[in-house]
Write a protein that holds these residues in place. Structure first.
Motif, mmCIF file in Angstrom:
data_model
loop_
_atom_site.group_PDB
_atom_site.id
_atom_site.type_symbol
_atom_site.label_atom_id
_atom_site.label_comp_id
_atom_site.label_asym_id
_atom_site.label_seq_id
_atom_site.Cartn_x
_atom_site.Cartn_y
_atom_site.Cartn_z
ATOM 1 N N LEU A 182 0.866 17.657 -0.879
ATOM 2 C CA LEU A 182 1.229 18.102 0.471
ATOM 3 C C LEU A 182 0.091 17.899 1.466
ATOM 4 C CD1 LEU A 182 3.327 21.335 -0.141
ATOM 5 C CD2 LEU A 182 4.118 19.142 0.724
ATOM 6 N N TYR A 183 -1.131 18.298 1.073
ATOM 7 C CA TYR A 183 -2.188 18.167 2.078
ATOM 8 C C TYR A 183 -2.554 16.702 2.281
ATOM 9 C CZ TYR A 183 -6.740 17.298 -0.202
ATOM 10 O OH TYR A 183 -7.805 16.722 -0.830
ATOM 11 N N LYS A 184 -2.538 15.925 1.197
ATOM 12 C CA LYS A 184 -2.895 14.506 1.364
ATOM 13 C C LYS A 184 -1.841 13.755 2.174
ATOM 14 C CE LYS A 184 -6.068 13.714 -2.444
ATOM 15 N NZ LYS A 184 -6.283 13.199 -3.799
ATOM 16 N N ASP A 185 -0.579 14.012 1.879
ATOM 17 C CA ASP A 185 0.481 13.352 2.650
ATOM 18 C C ASP A 185 0.426 13.765 4.122
ATOM 19 O OD1 ASP A 185 1.319 12.126 0.392
ATOM 20 O OD2 ASP A 185 3.340 12.972 0.354
ATOM 21 N N THR A 186 0.087 15.034 4.335
ATOM 22 C CA THR A 186 0.019 15.526 5.713
ATOM 23 C C THR A 186 -1.123 14.854 6.468
ATOM 24 O OG1 THR A 186 0.925 17.630 4.986
ATOM 25 C CG2 THR A 186 -0.120 17.610 7.148
ATOM 26 N N VAL A 187 -2.265 14.725 5.793
ATOM 27 C CA VAL A 187 -3.411 14.054 6.420
ATOM 28 C C VAL A 187 -3.033 12.612 6.776
ATOM 29 C CG1 VAL A 187 -5.712 13.123 5.960
ATOM 30 C CG2 VAL A 187 -5.208 15.497 5.390
ATOM 31 N N GLU A 188 -2.407 11.927 5.831
ATOM 32 C CA GLU A 188 -2.025 10.536 6.089
ATOM 33 C C GLU A 188 -1.040 10.444 7.250
ATOM 34 O OE1 GLU A 188 -3.303 7.685 5.004
ATOM 35 O OE2 GLU A 188 -4.744 9.083 4.134
ATOM 36 N N TYR A 189 -0.081 11.352 7.230
ATOM 37 C CA TYR A 189 0.931 11.347 8.297
ATOM 38 C C TYR A 189 0.272 11.565 9.659
ATOM 39 C CZ TYR A 189 4.910 12.822 11.119
ATOM 40 O OH TYR A 189 5.840 12.933 12.115
ATOM 41 N N CYS A 190 -0.652 12.499 9.708
ATOM 42 C CA CYS A 190 -1.287 12.821 10.995
ATOM 43 C C CYS A 190 -2.202 11.701 11.488
ATOM 44 C CB CYS A 190 -2.067 14.133 10.896
ATOM 45 S SG CYS A 190 -0.988 15.558 10.766
#
Lengths: 376, 394
Positions: free
Chosen positions: A255-263
């Motif tokens: 979740l945090y890695k995908d969120t970082v990538e998305y942002c």
């Protein structure tokens, strides 16, 4: 303290990680989850062939000889892939009770089937009135000749629909919430008098409500000593807490890695939203929550591996508290930072969040484990 | 994996406990020891003894390289030592000078600057940091302090400006500060404070009652070797504890555990205590356990960073936020005794807890968050400066 892994542990972790990354895509997972069975039998056989289903069992019982650390390392990777196969229910819970309390005959009868993937199992220990108190049992096992007769009701039995055999907690003596008088039994799931109502859970697993009506079982069904089953059950449950907690750590990492990538990619006002400091702070907080949970995972796994007792129980409860709080924080923020997309079925984010939410409830939520931690 | 000390680590921990008991715990009662944190006159001898004992034992700067007086201790030994000192509330073994100035001089200083090291290692030269300026945020662009060369004698340099909220600024003999060399360039200077061009005004701090200082410099004379060759960005990183080898500031969990356990025991003896408070103690204890594991992960990796490792900054940030939570909990536990304000020692405030600490810790947490959080963001490749730099490179 020593946080280093053995070579075998590293190889195991890498093996599971590789599989989850290369062969366990989100779309295939969703497809498998929507089948009647709710998971892939093919995957299950692969797990057996890779030796994963035997990891927590001793070599004497045909297993890998692993323990809490190996289980945690595997489960963390399972969490990253959002595993839908019933590893927890069959291997950790039902298999765990037999491992901790079963006789040699029971182990040789039931464990090989779990390890080679040919048998599924479930642990029926929850009752509607009990909340998280595993000693609160109204299901009874009454001595009858040289066996027992079971009557009662078990709720939310994970993997109930697929189970070939059941491990059941029942009261052989004492009052409803007494710690003494709890006994554990293992029986064929098709035994006369057992009926099920099956349903999917919020996080796409399968579970059952199971009624026991004059179910006759032999004396050889009893696991351990009559009336002394609670410590065995508790140990298996704590194995389960460690396992789902580690799974949550894996979920949070995604979740945090995908969120970082998305942002980094999503643009607003002409720039990536990851440039906004207020969002960076949130992502840093997500990262910190994940790292704190992961650190407690190591601590709990080490304590469990060093011997099951009050220290191990305390560490496991601390881990569950942290996972409950962090999972909620990371999940909520991942959904929020993804915006409307985060709430859709097609994106994996919401599915991880649902799993994290259910993990908080499994085996006792934050409040329950905080109370237990404080009392130990 | 192993959750306890090894045999040799346990032996070292016992040795450390023995040293602290002999030179600190057995030297004064707890109330007096607590006052020693506030630099009260009547505790000066107590502090002096502690520092002399450290120097005599060769334990004054164990984290420094051996050629400068360090002990060649392993990361685990350093962690045991610093944890024990924080837990027993000894006078600071990590002063600004020993924690930051010394290592900076070793890495970036020339031979004249490194000649300052022996006095630092004997706790004879106290240092302060001159960074913030009145009415300014911690922002390099707003810097007004000037470093000026003498017009006819370029070997001479002067500093003019004002630094505010200078911790230990009233006592310090030296300042490590930043000032503007010209419109573009910012320099790091080493200024002796005991001179005519420097005046100091005490500035009360919420946190401990110990005054910080506002320091005015009017053509204060810098030694010819008084500027250090490093960028403010590097200085900022070093001050944030981001040096790969810096494990010194990651030793809080032992002290936090000790304090939260004491607080819980105290609350359980109260007749009229809200159950929520005891529960909050347990919740904090869980987080501290997590911090302990995080610290150990850093110790294990010896501060080395890789993509999968935990950045030390994250641990430091977490520790600071837990100190803040502990302070809030102590205030809540204090009940009506949070109200008295006695302008003096921690222990004189009608009980063991100084309510001012809470706001001080919260303030510090905000500052730390502002300083450290962007650094963690960098670890996640999120820092806007990185993004901008990449765009510039393209």
């Amino acid at each position: 303290m020593d946080f280093s892994f053995t070579e075998e542990q590293t190889l195991l972790q890498e093996s599971v990680s590789r599989f989850m990354q290369n062969d366990y895509g989100f779309e295939a997972r969703q497809k498998n989850a929507s089948t009647e069975q709710g998971f892939s039998a093919e995957n299950w056989q692969t797990f057996a062939e890779l030796g994963w289903l035997g990891v927590p069992f001793s070599e004497a019982d045909g297993g890998f000889g692993g323990g809490a650390i190996e289980t945690a390392l595997m489960s963390e990777q399972f969490g990253r892939g959002l595993l839908i196969e019933p590893f927890l229910a069959t291997v950790i819970l039902a298999g765990g009770v037999i491992k901790h309390g079963g006789s040699e005959e029971q182990k040789s009868q039931y464990l090989p089937g779990i390890i080679d993937g040919s048998k599924h199992a479930a642990l029926a220990f929850v009752e509607p009135q009990a909340r998280f108190n595993i000693a609160d049992i109204t299901t009874t096992a009454t001595a009858d000749g040289d066996g027992y007769v079971l009557n009662g009701y078990k709720a939310v039995v994970l993997n109930g629909p697929q189970a070939d055999f059941l491990v059941v907690s029942a009261r052989t003596s004492g009052e409803q919430r007494d710690e003494d008088g709890v006994s554990l039994f293992v029986m064929d799931a098709a035994t006369a008098g057992i009926s099920r109502r099956d349903y999917p859970t919020v996080d796409a697993f399968r579970a059952s409500e199971i009624t026991f009506e004059n179910v006759k079982i032999g004396a050889d069904s009893l696991i351990g000593e009559a009336g002394k089953g609670l410590p065995i059950l508790q140990q298996a449950i704590d194995d389960g807490v460690l396992s789902v907690g580690a799974e949550a750590v894996g979920c949070m990492e995604v979740l945090y890695k995908d969120t970082v990538e998305y942002c980094k990619q999503r643009e607003q006002f002409g720039q990536p939203i990851g440039k906004f400091q207020v969002l960076q702070h949130r992502m840093v907080d997500m990262f910190m929550e994940h790292e704190q949970s992961k650190s407690l995972m190591f601590m709990a796994a080490m304590r469990m591996a060093e011997g099951y007792g009050a220290e191990a129980q305390k560490a496991v409860s601390a881990f569950k508290v942290q996972v409950g709080k962090s999972g909620k924080f990371v999940g909520q923020n991942a959904v929020q930072l993804h915006g409307g997309m985060g709430m859709t079925e097609e994106l994996n984010i919401g599915h991880y969040f649902k799993r994290l939410t259910i993990i908080d409830t499994l085996f006792g939520n934050v409040d329950f484990h905080l109370q237990r931690f404080g009392a130990l | 994996m192993r959750s306890e000390f090894s045999e040799s680590e346990q032996a070292f921990a016992d040795q450390v406990e023995g040293f602290i008991t002999e030179h600190w715990l057995d030297r004064a009662d707890p109330q007096r020891r607590l006052r020693a944190w506030l630099n009260d006159d009547d505790t000066q001898a107590l502090r002096r003894h502690w520092y002399q004992a450290l120097v005599a034992a060769g334990w004054a700067v164990p984290h420094w390289p051996a050629q400068f007086g360090g002990c060649n201790w392993s990361a685990a030994q350093l962690h045991i030592w610093f944890s024990a000192c924080i837990r027993h509330q000894t006078p600071s073994v990590l002063t600004f000078a020993t924690a930051y100035v010394g290592p900076l001089l070793m890495e970036f200083g020339n031979s004249q600057q490194q000649a300052l090291l022996p006095k630092i290692a004997r706790f004879e030269a106290s240092w302060c940091l001159g960074w913030a300026e009145p009415g300014k945020m911690l922002d390099d662009f707003a810097l007004t302090t000037r470093i000026r060369r003498h017009q006819s004698d370029p070997g001479k340099m002067y500093v003019t400006g004002t630094k505010t909220r200078v911790v230990e600024g009233m006592q310090a003999l030296w300042m490590l500060g930043i000032g503007r060399l010209d419109e573009k360039e910012i320099g790091v200077f080493l200024l002796p404070l005991d001179q005519g061009g420097v005046s100091r005004t005490p500035k009360a701090a919420l946190a401990t009652g110990q005054p910080m200082a506002e320091i005015q410099m009017q053509d204060a004379v810098l030694p010819a070797w008084g500027t250090l060759s490093l960028s403010t960005e590097m200085l900022r990183r070093r001050l944030s504890g981001l040096a790969e080898s810096d494990l010194t500031s990651l030793a809080d969990s032992g002290a936090l555990t000790d304090q939260v356990q004491r607080l819980k025991a105290q609350l359980q003896n109260e007749d009229n205590v809200e159950q929520g408070l005891v529960r909050d103690c347990d919740a904090l204890a869980v987080e501290i356990l997590g911090l302990k594991a995080m610290e150990q992960r850093i110790v294990q990796s010896n501060g080395a960073k890789s993509s999968n490792d935990l950045p030390p900054t994250a641990v430091r940030l977490r520790a600071q936020s837990l100190w803040s939570k502990l302070s809030e909990l102590q205030i809540a536990a204090f009940g009506y005794y949070a109200l008295p304000f006695v302008d003096g020692a921690l222990s004189d405030n009608e009980g063991p807890i100084d309510p001012r600490r809470s706001s001080g810790d919260m303030d510090m947490t905000m500052v730390m968050r502002r300083m450290l959080s962007p650094n963690v963001a960098t670890e996640l490749a999120l820092d806007p400066r990185d993004v901008l730099a990449q765009e510039h490179d393209q």
